[in-house]
Design a protein around this motif. Sequence first.
Motif, mmCIF file in Angstrom:
data_model
loop_
_atom_site.group_PDB
_atom_site.id
_atom_site.type_symbol
_atom_site.label_atom_id
_atom_site.label_comp_id
_atom_site.label_asym_id
_atom_site.label_seq_id
_atom_site.Cartn_x
_atom_site.Cartn_y
_atom_site.Cartn_z
ATOM 1 N N VAL A 21 -8.926 3.110 4.972
ATOM 2 C CA VAL A 21 -8.306 2.556 6.176
ATOM 3 C C VAL A 21 -9.359 1.926 7.075
ATOM 4 N N THR A 74 1.386 -7.191 5.083
ATOM 5 C CA THR A 74 0.771 -6.002 4.492
ATOM 6 C C THR A 74 1.678 -4.842 4.849
ATOM 7 N N VAL A 125 2.635 -0.750 4.404
ATOM 8 C CA VAL A 125 2.287 0.610 3.988
ATOM 9 C C VAL A 125 3.553 1.446 3.895
ATOM 10 N N ILE A 149 0.863 -1.178 0.000
ATOM 11 C CA ILE A 149 0.000 0.000 0.000
ATOM 12 C C ILE A 149 0.894 1.221 0.000
ATOM 13 N N LEU A 202 -9.078 -1.733 4.801
ATOM 14 C CA LEU A 202 -7.798 -2.280 5.269
ATOM 15 C C LEU A 202 -7.954 -3.395 6.305
ATOM 16 N N LEU A 240 -3.670 3.901 11.376
ATOM 17 C CA LEU A 240 -3.153 2.596 10.964
ATOM 18 C C LEU A 240 -2.829 1.739 12.192
ATOM 19 N N TRP A 289 -1.997 -1.206 -3.739
ATOM 20 C CA TRP A 289 -2.984 -0.145 -3.576
ATOM 21 C C TRP A 289 -2.255 1.191 -3.579
#
Lengths: 235, 235
Positions: free
Chosen positions: B156, B189, B191, B80, B160, B206, B105
């Motif tokens: 989010v 995952t 970010v 992401i 997410l 997050l 993403w």
Amino acid sequence: MNLVLLFRDDFISENRVRLRGRRLKHVLEVHRAAVGDKLTVGLLNGAVGRGEIVGFDSEELEMEVQLLKQPPLPVDVSLILALPRPKVLRRVLFTASAMGVKRIWLMNSYRVEKSFWKSPLLGREKILEQIVLGLEQAKDTIMPEVLLKPLFRPFVEDELPGIIQDSLALVAHPGAEQPCPREVKQPVTLVIGPEGGLITYEIESLSSIGFVPVSLGERPLRVESVVPFLLSRLF
Amino acid sequence: MNLVLLFRDDFISENRVRLRGRRLKHVLEVHRAAVGDKLTVGLLNGAVGRGEIVGFDSEELEMEVQLLKQPPLPVDVSLILALPRPKVLRRVLFTASAMGVKRIWLMNSYRVEKSFWKSPLLGREKILEQIVLGLEQAKDTIMPEVLLKPLFRPFVEDELPGIIQDSLALVAHPGAEQPCPREVKQPVTLVIGPEGGLITYEIESLSSIGFVPVSLGERPLRVESVVPFLLSRLF
């Protein structure tokens, strides 16, 4: 630019610098800085600190600087790259400089196109430009050394044995049996070949003086990605 | 181009393809290929093999292809990215695709300039172009998915939590206490924020759904380097 790199010549008194040109432009246009703003600064090959803008016009900018702490630690690697094509070279020098590499050799190899050695981007000023941008990106001040070695054999036979002393000597090679080691605790000498890879003779020459071929996995990557990929794995 | 990516439409019979345009040009000009030469080929979302050139002119080229083995394994990461500036986006998509990322993403963040969302480089065709080039670099055939999420909060809060299920959820954040883990054996995952970083509110959002901030070290790197740096460390 996460740090404004200062040179001795910028100082107009013990704690005051005057900037023009690229750095002035960047501070005004990108940071949109105003009088009183504080920026991260660092003295070439010296300490890092803060600079407070005390005045500027369209021609020059003055800062009061305080240099307080050491720049980030370098990575203990001697990086030897087959000379990449000029556009790629710019990005690779930037990246290596930002990642804390302090010793870079650009060497010849069978698959390096001869024309690359004639590129204006190999000029001292152009190399310096990318290296300074890399230092500014990484908030570093210690200038890396970049040496050009346009002859493969004398470089490998006469100079490399000295360079690799007391280091782990690795050559990135697609198809090598051994994977690249992780998190090593010793100095590394790392050779990265050209697009298309080093030829068998070159791998053999390097092996004969002590280099171990290591693999990056199944996927051939561009040299711009190989540099952060390998440094991240090794250190 | 280390592999010529073939599409269903290229096939004129069971084992024969006809190429035009970019791939024809590349094979003739860069590979300087001749009749009888064999090139690495792969079918989109399918197997990898060899193609033998059976004829060409300036308009088109025909190959007999044999598809024999599976493409390289993907990396099990959901990536992401705060939408980078358009020029950087191109390189990052190329790199992520080449490194085997299959789920990408592009999300908004406070420090993403609004104009980036209007760039023509976000068009379907332009994204596809970089992704295909990345696959061809890495001898891969499996098309990654790229999704655009121009609203931070609904992405989010609503999406997410589903995406990160059963994965190690990490957000790269300068100054995080925990270093990025090495060689994890589970899906990740990941970010990666914009130039200048995510803001506190974003990190908190997050964190509240389970992301752990991890540091890359002292040196801020460009997103082009952060992607290979983190993937190399994690996998």
